[in-house]
Design a protein around this motif. Structure first.
Motif, PDB file in Angstrom:
ATOM      1  N   UNK A  61       0.830  -1.205   0.000  1.00 50.52           N
ATOM      2  CA  UNK A  61       0.000   0.000   0.000  1.00 50.52           C
ATOM      3  C   UNK A  61       0.861   1.249   0.000  1.00 50.52           C
ATOM      4  N   UNK A  62       1.938   1.203   0.786  1.00 52.70           N
ATOM      5  CA  UNK A  62       2.841   2.353   0.875  1.00 52.70           C
ATOM      6  C   UNK A  62       3.541   2.594  -0.467  1.00 52.70           C
ATOM      7  N   UNK A  63       4.099   1.539  -1.030  1.00 48.21           N
ATOM      8  CA  UNK A  63       4.859   1.669  -2.271  1.00 48.21           C
ATOM      9  C   UNK A  63       4.000   2.109  -3.443  1.00 48.21           C
ATOM     10  N   UNK A  64       2.725   1.756  -3.401  1.00 52.54           N
ATOM     11  CA  UNK A  64       1.822   2.111  -4.501  1.00 52.54           C
ATOM     12  C   UNK A  64       1.620   3.613  -4.615  1.00 52.54           C
ATOM     13  N   UNK A  65       1.903   4.340  -3.503  1.00 53.22           N
ATOM     14  CA  UNK A  65       1.564   5.765  -3.477  1.00 53.22           C
ATOM     15  C   UNK A  65       2.762   6.707  -3.297  1.00 53.22           C
ATOM     16  N   UNK A  66       3.975   6.136  -3.220  1.00 55.77           N
ATOM     17  CA  UNK A  66       5.141   6.988  -2.970  1.00 55.77           C
ATOM     18  C   UNK A  66       5.987   7.168  -4.223  1.00 55.77           C
ATOM     19  N   UNK A  67       6.654   8.329  -4.344  1.00 55.80           N
ATOM     20  CA  UNK A  67       7.598   8.528  -5.450  1.00 55.80           C
ATOM     21  C   UNK A  67       8.752   7.533  -5.338  1.00 55.80           C
ATOM     22  N   UNK A  68       9.223   7.036  -6.461  1.00 54.00           N
ATOM     23  CA  UNK A  68      10.297   6.044  -6.471  1.00 54.00           C
ATOM     24  C   UNK A  68      11.545   6.566  -5.773  1.00 54.00           C
ATOM     25  N   UNK A  69      11.867   7.862  -5.969  1.00 54.40           N
ATOM     26  CA  UNK A  69      13.096   8.393  -5.368  1.00 54.40           C
ATOM     27  C   UNK A  69      13.045   8.393  -3.842  1.00 54.40           C
ATOM     28  N   UNK A  70      11.848   8.514  -3.262  1.00 56.29           N
ATOM     29  CA  UNK A  70      11.727   8.455  -1.804  1.00 56.29           C
ATOM     30  C   UNK A  70      11.972   7.036  -1.305  1.00 56.29           C
ATOM     31  N   UNK A  71      11.483   6.066  -2.054  1.00 57.75           N
ATOM     32  CA  UNK A  71      11.702   4.661  -1.698  1.00 57.75           C
ATOM     33  C   UNK A  71      13.177   4.313  -1.831  1.00 57.75           C
ATOM     34  N   UNK A  72      13.796   4.783  -2.903  1.00 54.39           N
ATOM     35  CA  UNK A  72      15.202   4.471  -3.158  1.00 54.39           C
ATOM     36  C   UNK A  72      16.119   5.063  -2.090  1.00 54.39           C
ATOM     37  N   UNK A  73      15.871   6.309  -1.703  1.00 52.66           N
ATOM     38  CA  UNK A  73      16.745   6.936  -0.714  1.00 52.66           C
ATOM     39  C   UNK A  73      16.577   6.273   0.650  1.00 52.66           C
ATOM     40  N   UNK A  74      15.360   5.880   0.982  1.00 51.72           N
ATOM     41  CA  UNK A  74      15.132   5.173   2.237  1.00 51.72           C
ATOM     42  C   UNK A  74      15.866   3.836   2.242  1.00 51.72           C
ATOM     43  N   UNK A  75      15.813   3.134   1.113  1.00 48.42           N
ATOM     44  CA  UNK A  75      16.510   1.850   1.008  1.00 48.42           C
ATOM     45  C   UNK A  75      18.017   2.026   1.176  1.00 48.42           C
ATOM     46  N   UNK A  76      18.575   3.076   0.576  1.00 51.55           N
ATOM     47  CA  UNK A  76      20.013   3.334   0.706  1.00 51.55           C
ATOM     48  C   UNK A  76      20.403   3.628   2.151  1.00 51.55           C
ATOM     49  N   UNK A  77      19.550   4.362   2.845  1.00 52.02           N
ATOM     50  CA  UNK A  77      19.818   4.684   4.250  1.00 52.02           C
ATOM     51  C   UNK A  77      19.810   3.413   5.094  1.00 52.02           C
TER      52      UNK A  77
END
Length: 281
Positions: A61-77
């Protein structure tokens, strides 16, 4: 690995070799995808493994609504935190931290800035996690062009601490508030000043954090070694009395009393702390 469901152009769900649902992220990985289509390995940037189906559904549900760059930066952190701390983080952090970072960026863009009242306590008690928080703020600035305030470094650090100990956030915040008060009891009892940069201080705080986690998780030291407890009480009566004061203070926050062996170990750590302080002084 085949597509089970397309979440959006950049995220799909699939099943691993053990039949467990996973989430696959990559730019364009879901484009023109359909159930049963083989996933192009070249497009895969990250495969998320979560512990329960409930967590998988929440993350979908979260991933369906978030910009990809926000997901990517969180993953890197999170990847950086894993390597830096060299310990397994609760996979739920992919949900909690990604959601927090997205919300923090949105708040910043809307001019909604809030102070973190635990900023200084987090910097003192969780130095490694706080430095990861600072790294995160710099990475967000570099990749997304949003320079979050320093308070966000502390907020991100708390999410990491939370994932280290598998706490809920309210417990992590409560422990962060309480530990400085426990240190103050020792300072008042023995009329001493403490060097917060010293190894002995760091060791003592580390013990307090572990003790608080054991209290929260109901895993206190309790081998019922009465001989050991009696020896500590005899050798270090002042330190044991201080431990009792700490125990009395904590009963106002946690229903379970501190067990005798935990009190004895706390007394030993207090002894080490004040001896080191007196020698340094």
């Amino acid at each position: 690995m085949q597509v089970e469901r397309v979440i959006n152009n950049n995220v799909v769900s699939a099943f691993d070799s053990k039949g467990k649902e996973v989430l696959v992220m990559g730019k364009g990985v879901g484009f023109q995808g359909k159930k049963g289509k083989e996933i192009d390995k070249k497009l895969i940037e990250k495969i998320f493994y979560l512990e329960t189906q409930t967590e998988v559904d929440k993350f979908k549900e979260l991933l369906a609504n978030l910009p990809l760059e926000h997901i990517q930066v969180s993953n890197e952190i999170i990847t950086y935190a894993d390597k830096t701390l060299n310990r397994k983080l609760n996979p739920n952090i992919y949900i909690t931290l990604t959601d927090h970072i997205n919300f923090a960026i949105e708040r910043f863009r809307q001019g909604m800035l809030f102070d973190n009242p635990l900023l200084w306590d987090v910097r003192r008690l969780y130095r490694r996690e706080y430095l990861i928080g600072e790294y995160a703020v710099a990475l967000i600035d570099k990749q997304i062009g949003v320079r979050l305030p320093v308070d966000e470094a502390a907020s991100i650090a708390l999410h990491i601490v939370n994932a280290e100990y598998s706490n809920v956030m309210s417990e992590t915040m409560s422990i962060t508030k309480i530990i400085p008060q426990l240190v103050e009891i020792v300072k008042t009892e023995f009329v001493i000043q403490l060097d917060e940069q010293s190894i002995r201080y760091e060791s003592f705080v580390a013990y307090l954090k572990g003790m608080m986690q054991r209290i929260v998780n109901k895993e206190q030291l309790d081998s019922i070694d009465q001989e050991f407890i009696d020896m500590v009480k005899k050798l270090y009566p002042g330190e044991f009395a201080c431990s009792r004061k700490i125990a009395d203070f904590l009963t106002g926050h946690y229903p379970d009393a501190i067990l005798a062996e935990e009190l004895a170990m706390l007394s030993i750590h207090i002894r080490r702390l004040i001896l080191g302080t007196r020698r340094e002084g």
